[in-house]
Scaffold this active site. Structure first.
Site, PDB file in Angstrom:
ATOM      1  CB  SER A 203      -0.927   0.013   1.225  1.00 50.34           C
ATOM      2  OG  SER A 203      -0.197   0.304   2.389  1.00 50.34           O
ATOM      3  CB  CYS A 204       1.723   3.882  -1.501  1.00 50.33           C
ATOM      4  SG  CYS A 204       0.615   4.000  -2.922  1.00 50.33           S
TER       5      CYS A 204
END
Length: 258
Positions: A203-204
């Site tokens: 994720s980011c």
């Protein structure tokens, strides 16, 4: 700086704030909306009379116009743009009201809810609404103020608990711009505390650079790395405070895959 506001504020409180000078950290919003059967126009009535300094929040404009259902929530980008154009930023205390005549408010709680959905808790509903304001003989105007546009982002920075931090820039050779070779990538994952033999989700901050990490893992032979498409924005908006790590929480820091 305040991070949370009282859900209800009184007409007396708001009037005193207005009398004290230019409340630069407060934005008053007239959110008047009426059902078609009422034969009333919220914006037109706002232009005729409203609380001095108030801007009009058009529920019919700040919504998902691509949806077949009426007045659905807009996406994050649309909401940020709309409220930024109203001169609202992350430090603004918003006071919202409407001009419902049968009750103290009708549509104002919808705006209160919308801001909270997008992570902004410094929002209050005027108790009694415009009806009470006018009944007390408090000042009104037809003047529409102009405010400078600003930048609003309702998401506080932070990360998902117990995640590890691997920045997408680190998987590239900074001298020639090409990917590190597999041996170096595996070393990088290992030094970051990421065991490629175990399940991994990337994720980011937007779901974009998370794909770079999934790609790097794929090159290392791990072909089953899902990307959390909603990433931090969705996690922040759908989680409770105990399910996220933000600087304001003062919790023990961890890291995130970015």
């Amino acid at each position: 700086m305040l991070t949370k506001a009282s859900a209800l504020v009184t007409t007396e409180w708001l009037h005193n704030v207005m009398k004290s000078g230019d409340p630069k950290d407060i934005r008053i919003l007239d959110s008047s909306f009426h059902l078609p059967s009422s034969n009333r126009n919220g914006r037109k009535e706002y232009e005729e009379k409203h609380i001095p300094g108030a801007l009009y929040f058009d529920i019919k404009e700040c919504c998902d116009k691509s949806s077949p259902y009426g007045l659905m929530l807009p996406d994050t980008k649309r909401f940020e743009q709309y409220v930024g154009n109203l001169g609202i930023d992350n430090s603004t205390h918003i006071v919202v009201y409407d001009n419902g005549v049968n009750y103290g408010f009708f549509s104002a709680p919808r705006i209160w809810w919308m801001f909270r959905v997008f992570g902004h808790e410094m929002v209050s509903v005027l108790d009694g609404g415009f009806m009470k304001w006018c009944s007390e003989g408090l000042p009104t105007t037809s003047e529409v103020v102009q405010v400078p546009k600003t930048i609003f982002d309702g998401l506080e920075s932070g990360h998902i608990p117990y995640s590890k931090n691997l920045c997408y820039q680190d998987i590239v050779d900074k001298e020639n711009g090409v990917m590190l070779d597999v041996k170096e990538l595996k070393k990088l994952f290992n030094e970051t505390g990421i065991d490629l033999s175990k399940p991994l989700v990337s994720s980011c901050a937007s779901g974009l650079t998370a794909c770079c990490i999934a790609f790097a893992a794929y090159l290392c032979g791990k072909e089953d790395v899902p990307v959390y498409d909603g990433s931090w924005p969705e996690w922040y908006l759908r989680s409770t405070p105990d399910m996220r790590f933000c600087p304001s929480d003062k919790k023990e820091a961890t890291c995130m895959i970015c």
